[in-house]
Motif scaffolding. Structure first.
Motif, PDB file in Angstrom:
ATOM      1  N   LEU A  41      78.568 -32.598  -6.856  1.00 63.04           N
ATOM      2  CA  LEU A  41      79.830 -33.040  -6.820  1.00 63.04           C
ATOM      3  C   LEU A  41      80.739 -31.761  -6.262  1.00 63.04           C
ATOM      4  O   LEU A  41      80.337 -30.443  -6.464  1.00 63.04           O
ATOM      5  CB  LEU A  41      80.305 -33.493  -8.039  1.00 63.04           C
ATOM      6  CG  LEU A  41      79.458 -34.602  -8.707  1.00 63.04           C
ATOM      7  CD1 LEU A  41      80.061 -34.733 -10.168  1.00 63.04           C
ATOM      8  CD2 LEU A  41      79.559 -35.806  -8.122  1.00 63.04           C
ATOM      9  N   LYS A  42      81.694 -31.951  -5.460  1.00 68.34           N
ATOM     10  CA  LYS A  42      82.276 -30.719  -4.994  1.00 68.34           C
ATOM     11  C   LYS A  42      83.979 -31.033  -5.272  1.00 68.34           C
ATOM     12  O   LYS A  42      84.366 -32.165  -5.318  1.00 68.34           O
ATOM     13  CB  LYS A  42      82.305 -30.957  -3.411  1.00 68.34           C
ATOM     14  CG  LYS A  42      80.834 -30.801  -2.889  1.00 68.34           C
ATOM     15  CD  LYS A  42      80.719 -30.558  -1.230  1.00 68.34           C
ATOM     16  CE  LYS A  42      79.486 -30.402  -0.827  1.00 68.34           C
ATOM     17  NZ  LYS A  42      78.448 -29.176  -1.453  1.00 68.34           N
ATOM     18  N   CYS A  43      84.442 -29.772  -5.044  1.00 66.64           N
ATOM     19  CA  CYS A  43      85.965 -29.566  -5.696  1.00 66.64           C
ATOM     20  C   CYS A  43      86.711 -28.570  -4.898  1.00 66.64           C
ATOM     21  O   CYS A  43      85.900 -27.774  -4.779  1.00 66.64           O
ATOM     22  CB  CYS A  43      85.988 -29.515  -7.025  1.00 66.64           C
ATOM     23  SG  CYS A  43      87.645 -29.240  -7.723  1.00 66.64           S
ATOM     24  N   GLU A  44      87.686 -29.026  -4.597  1.00 71.74           N
ATOM     25  CA  GLU A  44      88.487 -27.826  -3.567  1.00 71.74           C
ATOM     26  C   GLU A  44      89.721 -27.825  -4.084  1.00 71.74           C
ATOM     27  O   GLU A  44      90.535 -28.992  -4.094  1.00 71.74           O
ATOM     28  CB  GLU A  44      88.174 -28.260  -2.193  1.00 71.74           C
ATOM     29  CG  GLU A  44      88.793 -27.209  -1.146  1.00 71.74           C
ATOM     30  CD  GLU A  44      88.244 -27.515   0.210  1.00 71.74           C
ATOM     31  OE1 GLU A  44      87.376 -28.532   0.503  1.00 71.74           O
ATOM     32  OE2 GLU A  44      88.399 -26.610   1.187  1.00 71.74           O
ATOM     33  N   LEU A  76      84.308 -25.449  -5.978  1.00 69.16           N
ATOM     34  CA  LEU A  76      83.689 -25.287  -7.083  1.00 69.16           C
ATOM     35  C   LEU A  76      82.719 -26.564  -6.822  1.00 69.16           C
ATOM     36  O   LEU A  76      83.037 -27.781  -6.660  1.00 69.16           O
ATOM     37  CB  LEU A  76      84.413 -25.799  -8.220  1.00 69.16           C
ATOM     38  CG  LEU A  76      83.865 -25.780  -9.903  1.00 69.16           C
ATOM     39  CD1 LEU A  76      83.375 -24.428  -9.896  1.00 69.16           C
ATOM     40  CD2 LEU A  76      84.996 -26.243 -10.743  1.00 69.16           C
ATOM     41  N   ASN A  77      81.525 -26.247  -7.292  1.00 67.53           N
ATOM     42  CA  ASN A  77      80.477 -27.572  -7.054  1.00 67.53           C
ATOM     43  C   ASN A  77      79.827 -27.873  -8.563  1.00 67.53           C
ATOM     44  O   ASN A  77      79.761 -26.796  -9.235  1.00 67.53           O
ATOM     45  CB  ASN A  77      79.292 -27.166  -6.106  1.00 67.53           C
ATOM     46  CG  ASN A  77      79.722 -26.839  -4.616  1.00 67.53           C
ATOM     47  OD1 ASN A  77      80.872 -27.614  -4.257  1.00 67.53           O
ATOM     48  ND2 ASN A  77      79.174 -25.670  -4.072  1.00 67.53           N
ATOM     49  N   LEU A  78      79.395 -28.827  -8.617  1.00 72.02           N
ATOM     50  CA  LEU A  78      78.361 -29.204  -9.783  1.00 72.02           C
ATOM     51  C   LEU A  78      77.226 -30.048  -9.360  1.00 72.02           C
ATOM     52  O   LEU A  78      77.239 -31.025  -8.846  1.00 72.02           O
ATOM     53  CB  LEU A  78      79.112 -30.312 -10.684  1.00 72.02           C
ATOM     54  CG  LEU A  78      78.643 -30.284 -12.007  1.00 72.02           C
ATOM     55  CD1 LEU A  78      78.550 -29.240 -12.838  1.00 72.02           C
ATOM     56  CD2 LEU A  78      79.212 -31.536 -12.771  1.00 72.02           C
ATOM     57  N   HIS A  79      76.159 -29.264  -9.357  1.00 78.20           N
ATOM     58  CA  HIS A  79      74.795 -29.612  -8.915  1.00 78.20           C
ATOM     59  C   HIS A  79      73.850 -30.396  -9.975  1.00 78.20           C
ATOM     60  O   HIS A  79      74.172 -30.122 -11.000  1.00 78.20           O
ATOM     61  CB  HIS A  79      73.699 -28.564  -8.566  1.00 78.20           C
ATOM     62  CG  HIS A  79      74.415 -27.583  -7.572  1.00 78.20           C
ATOM     63  ND1 HIS A  79      74.839 -28.101  -6.074  1.00 78.20           N
ATOM     64  CD2 HIS A  79      74.720 -26.324  -7.491  1.00 78.20           C
ATOM     65  CE1 HIS A  79      75.356 -27.134  -5.396  1.00 78.20           C
ATOM     66  NE2 HIS A  79      75.518 -26.000  -6.189  1.00 78.20           N
ATOM     67  N   LEU A  80      73.622 -31.575  -9.603  1.00 83.91           N
ATOM     68  CA  LEU A  80      73.094 -32.663 -10.556  1.00 83.91           C
ATOM     69  C   LEU A  80      71.504 -32.844 -10.152  1.00 83.91           C
ATOM     70  O   LEU A  80      71.334 -33.095  -9.074  1.00 83.91           O
ATOM     71  CB  LEU A  80      73.838 -33.846 -10.397  1.00 83.91           C
ATOM     72  CG  LEU A  80      75.298 -33.943 -10.246  1.00 83.91           C
ATOM     73  CD1 LEU A  80      75.840 -35.089  -9.840  1.00 83.91           C
ATOM     74  CD2 LEU A  80      75.813 -33.502 -11.752  1.00 83.91           C
ATOM     75  N   HIS A  81      70.615 -32.666 -11.345  1.00 80.08           N
ATOM     76  CA  HIS A  81      69.406 -32.954 -11.198  1.00 80.08           C
ATOM     77  C   HIS A  81      68.472 -33.599 -12.392  1.00 80.08           C
ATOM     78  O   HIS A  81      68.918 -32.825 -13.288  1.00 80.08           O
ATOM     79  CB  HIS A  81      68.740 -31.539 -10.910  1.00 80.08           C
ATOM     80  CG  HIS A  81      67.217 -31.773 -10.729  1.00 80.08           C
ATOM     81  ND1 HIS A  81      66.467 -32.698  -9.874  1.00 80.08           N
ATOM     82  CD2 HIS A  81      66.151 -31.121 -11.072  1.00 80.08           C
ATOM     83  CE1 HIS A  81      65.209 -32.534  -9.951  1.00 80.08           C
ATOM     84  NE2 HIS A  81      64.977 -31.470 -10.808  1.00 80.08           N
ATOM     85  N   ALA A  82      67.772 -34.634 -12.087  1.00 77.50           N
ATOM     86  CA  ALA A  82      66.997 -35.219 -13.417  1.00 77.50           C
ATOM     87  C   ALA A  82      68.029 -35.654 -14.295  1.00 77.50           C
ATOM     88  O   ALA A  82      67.864 -35.248 -15.657  1.00 77.50           O
ATOM     89  CB  ALA A  82      66.113 -34.111 -13.854  1.00 77.50           C
ATOM     90  N   LEU A  83      69.232 -36.356 -13.870  1.00 75.28           N
ATOM     91  CA  LEU A  83      70.268 -36.845 -14.798  1.00 75.28           C
ATOM     92  C   LEU A  83      69.724 -38.209 -15.657  1.00 75.28           C
ATOM     93  O   LEU A  83      68.582 -38.763 -15.082  1.00 75.28           O
ATOM     94  CB  LEU A  83      71.507 -37.142 -14.215  1.00 75.28           C
ATOM     95  CG  LEU A  83      72.250 -35.940 -13.679  1.00 75.28           C
ATOM     96  CD1 LEU A  83      73.774 -36.558 -13.145  1.00 75.28           C
ATOM     97  CD2 LEU A  83      72.181 -34.865 -14.382  1.00 75.28           C
ATOM     98  N   GLN A  84      70.321 -38.263 -16.701  1.00 77.55           N
ATOM     99  CA  GLN A  84      69.900 -39.435 -17.559  1.00 77.55           C
ATOM    100  C   GLN A  84      71.045 -40.617 -17.344  1.00 77.55           C
ATOM    101  O   GLN A  84      72.213 -40.302 -17.111  1.00 77.55           O
ATOM    102  CB  GLN A  84      69.876 -39.209 -18.906  1.00 77.55           C
ATOM    103  CG  GLN A  84      69.074 -38.046 -19.150  1.00 77.55           C
ATOM    104  CD  GLN A  84      67.721 -38.312 -19.080  1.00 77.55           C
ATOM    105  OE1 GLN A  84      66.955 -39.603 -19.251  1.00 77.55           O
ATOM    106  NE2 GLN A  84      66.789 -37.597 -18.257  1.00 77.55           N
TER     107      GLN A  84
END
Lengths: 113, 116
Positions: free
Chosen positions: B21-24, B74-82
């Motif tokens: 997810l990206k934020c600017e 600002l980024n939010l990296h997502l991996h192996a989410l539930q």
């Protein structure tokens, strides 16, 4: 710890006045904010109180009593578009003098014709 | 420019996917935030960056990894989410993170994440 309480739901009539209360307990109080959030949208800032007393901004006013851990948001001349969730948020002074904004559960206001 | 822009608006991902997810913001704000909001619940703070450094991590699981490449992003990296991570992810910014002055948070419209 922190605890912020506000009513879950309120209903009011178009053109009327409504008061939404918020009580809080926090270890390092440093300001109280009210935000409005329409369903599916981002919260938008309404008001900020850090000292005791009333802050007025158009149809919206917010009051703070630090000794009582109490605030209210007053909405006058209600309009249908005021139907939204109203979030009380307290800024807690954390370590290194940095602020952390903690939100209450929100009050869903429904304005009826 | 008085906005916080978030992309994508909607994201559907599987539990094995990696997405971001990206934020600017271009308001010159030096503090940026990630909040998570479930339906009919208030926003919950996840991370705060102040002057591009991580200043608060609210014990968020490591499957969420924030990144602040510069003062505007600002980024939010997502991996192996539930599946329970499905929520609206809100980015916000403020002039600073200090306790002097209002330092009002300006929120983006959010990224609605669904994890299948």
């Amino acid at each position: 710890g922190q605890n912020i309480d506000q009513p879950t739901e309120m209903t009011a009539t178009e053109g009327a006045i409504v008061q939404i209360n918020c009580t809080y307990q926090t270890s390092g109080f440093n300001g109280l904010f009210w935000y409005q959030q329409h369903a599916g949208e981002a919260p938008t800032f309404l008001s900020y109180n850090v000292l005791d007393g009333l802050e007025e901004k158009g149809r919206f006013s917010s009051f703070l009593s630090r000794s009582k851990g109490y605030s209210y948001l007053l909405l006058k001349e209600l309009q249908m578009k005021d139907s939204a969730s109203y979030l009380c948020a307290v800024r807690d002074r954390g370590s290194s003098n940095t602020g952390k904004l903690i939100f209450g559960q929100g009050t869903t206001l429904q304005v009826k014709p | 420019d008085t906005e916080v822009t978030q992309t994508p608006k909607h994201l559907v991902m599987g539990m094995t996917n990696k997405k971001s997810l990206k934020c600017e913001q271009h308001m010159g704000h030096r503090a940026m935030y990630w909040y998570k909001q479930k339906a009919k619940k208030p926003p919950e703070l996840m991370f705060v960056y102040s002057y591009e450094k991580l200043s608060i991590n609210e014990s968020v699981p490591s499957r969420f990894s924030p990144e602040c490449p510069n003062s505007s992003l600002l980024n939010l990296h997502l991996h192996a989410l539930q599946p329970e991570d499905s929520a609206l992810y809100l980015c916000a910014s403020s002039q600073g993170q200090g306790v002097t002055g209002a330092n009002v948070l300006t929120f983006g419209a959010g990224s609605r994440l669904t994890v299948l």
